[in-house]
Design an enzyme around this catalytic site. Structure first.
Site, short mmCIF file in Angstrom:
data_model
loop_
_atom_site.label_atom_id
_atom_site.label_comp_id
_atom_site.label_asym_id
_atom_site.label_seq_id
_atom_site.Cartn_x
_atom_site.Cartn_y
_atom_site.Cartn_z
CB ALA A 105 -33.50 -26.69 -32.98
CB SER A 106 -34.86 -21.32 -32.78
OG SER A 106 -34.00 -20.85 -31.82
N GLY A 107 -31.85 -21.57 -34.15
CA GLY A 107 -30.87 -20.82 -34.70
C GLY A 107 -30.44 -21.61 -36.29
CB ILE A 158 -25.47 -23.80 -35.91
CG1 ILE A 158 -24.49 -22.87 -36.61
CG2 ILE A 158 -24.88 -25.18 -35.75
CD1 ILE A 158 -23.09 -22.68 -35.61
N GLY A 159 -28.62 -24.99 -35.77
CA GLY A 159 -29.50 -25.89 -35.00
C GLY A 159 -30.39 -26.30 -36.25
CB SER A 194 -16.75 -21.93 -29.24
OG SER A 194 -16.18 -20.74 -29.61
CE1 TYR A 230 -20.25 -19.04 -26.51
CE2 TYR A 230 -18.21 -18.78 -27.65
CZ TYR A 230 -19.57 -19.29 -27.64
OH TYR A 230 -19.89 -19.76 -28.59
#
Length: 240
Positions: free
Chosen positions: A10-12, A14-15, A135, A148
């Site tokens: 949640a720090s990014g 999108i989050g 993704s 990835y």
């Protein structure tokens, strides 16, 4: 009755958008971070005005990460949004054993284990929603991002299988698969590279974090009550 959502990563950008969207919909939140505590504290201060908001810290790329996370949860969870976006770029022959282990833990084992922990309450309540952030590369694959692509493809398969297993219990499982999104993660790209990318995307621009959050909000809402087992692509028709 209070509803609680757990959002990992949640720090990014999108989050954060996902957290803000779910808070606007009335969900109380557990927002997870690994290292960027300051970003999540700022988010918490903003969201505390509207809903309960709890910080949880854990390194989900490590084997003990899930155990460290779940011990910080003090209420049952109604919605899980698994949003972890770490990538490894380079030739497959350059991927180290440590990178392989950490990426497999972060993108496959940890979401699997968190779901295992959260399910008993969801099954008891006969409702719940799980949304995985996948993704575009989990659908199409990408040269020099084989690892990835592999783990995100695994997430997609997990979503399809788990949705069938949990549907009789009233629990829905879906994924959102973003294309190129305008986040801080992409700031390493030069202006020329960004222009070339945007020229390659039929809609002519990068996606926005809020557009990913809107897709998540739809998937956990009653408006998608008959949608489960789906990978929702949000990519501007890029690589379709």
């Amino acid at each position: 009755m209070k509803k609680y959502a757990l959002i990992t990563g949640a720090s990014g950008d999108i989050g954060k958008s996902i957290a803000a969207g779910l808070a606007a919909d009335g969900y109380n939140l557990y927002i997870h971070y690994f290292q960027n505590k300051q970003s999540c504290e700022q988010l918490k201060n903003e969201l505390d005005k509207r809903v309960e908001c709890h910080l949880v810290q854990a390194d989900l790329a490590q084997a003990d990460g899930v155990q460290n996370l779940v011990r910080q949860l003090s209420t049952p969870i109604d919605v899980l949004v698994y949003n972890c976006g770490r990538s490894v770029t380079g030739l497959i022959t350059d991927v180290s054993p440590q990178e392989l282990d950490e990426m497999t833990q972060l993108h496959l084992k940890s979401p699997f284990q968190i779901v295992q922990y959260l399910l008993p309450n969801m099954i008891s309540e006969k409702e719940g929603s799980v949304v995985m952030i996948s993704s575009i590369w989990g659908e199409t694959g990408a040269s020099c991002e084989v690892l990835y692509s592999m783990v995100k493809g695994g997430i997609n398969s997990m979503v399809k299988a788990l949705s069938k297993e949990l549907a009789p219990s009233g629990i829905r499982v879906n994924a959102v698969a973003p294309g190129m999104v305008a986040t801080k993660m992409n700031q390493y790209l030069t202006e020329e590279e960004l222009d070339d990318l945007q020229d390659d995307i039929p809609l002519g621009r990068l996606g926005l974090p809020d557009e990913i959050a809107d897709a998540v909000g739809f998937l956990v809402s009653k408006k998608s009550s008959y949608i489960t087992g789906q990978i929702i692509s949000v990519n501007g028709a890029w690589y379709c």
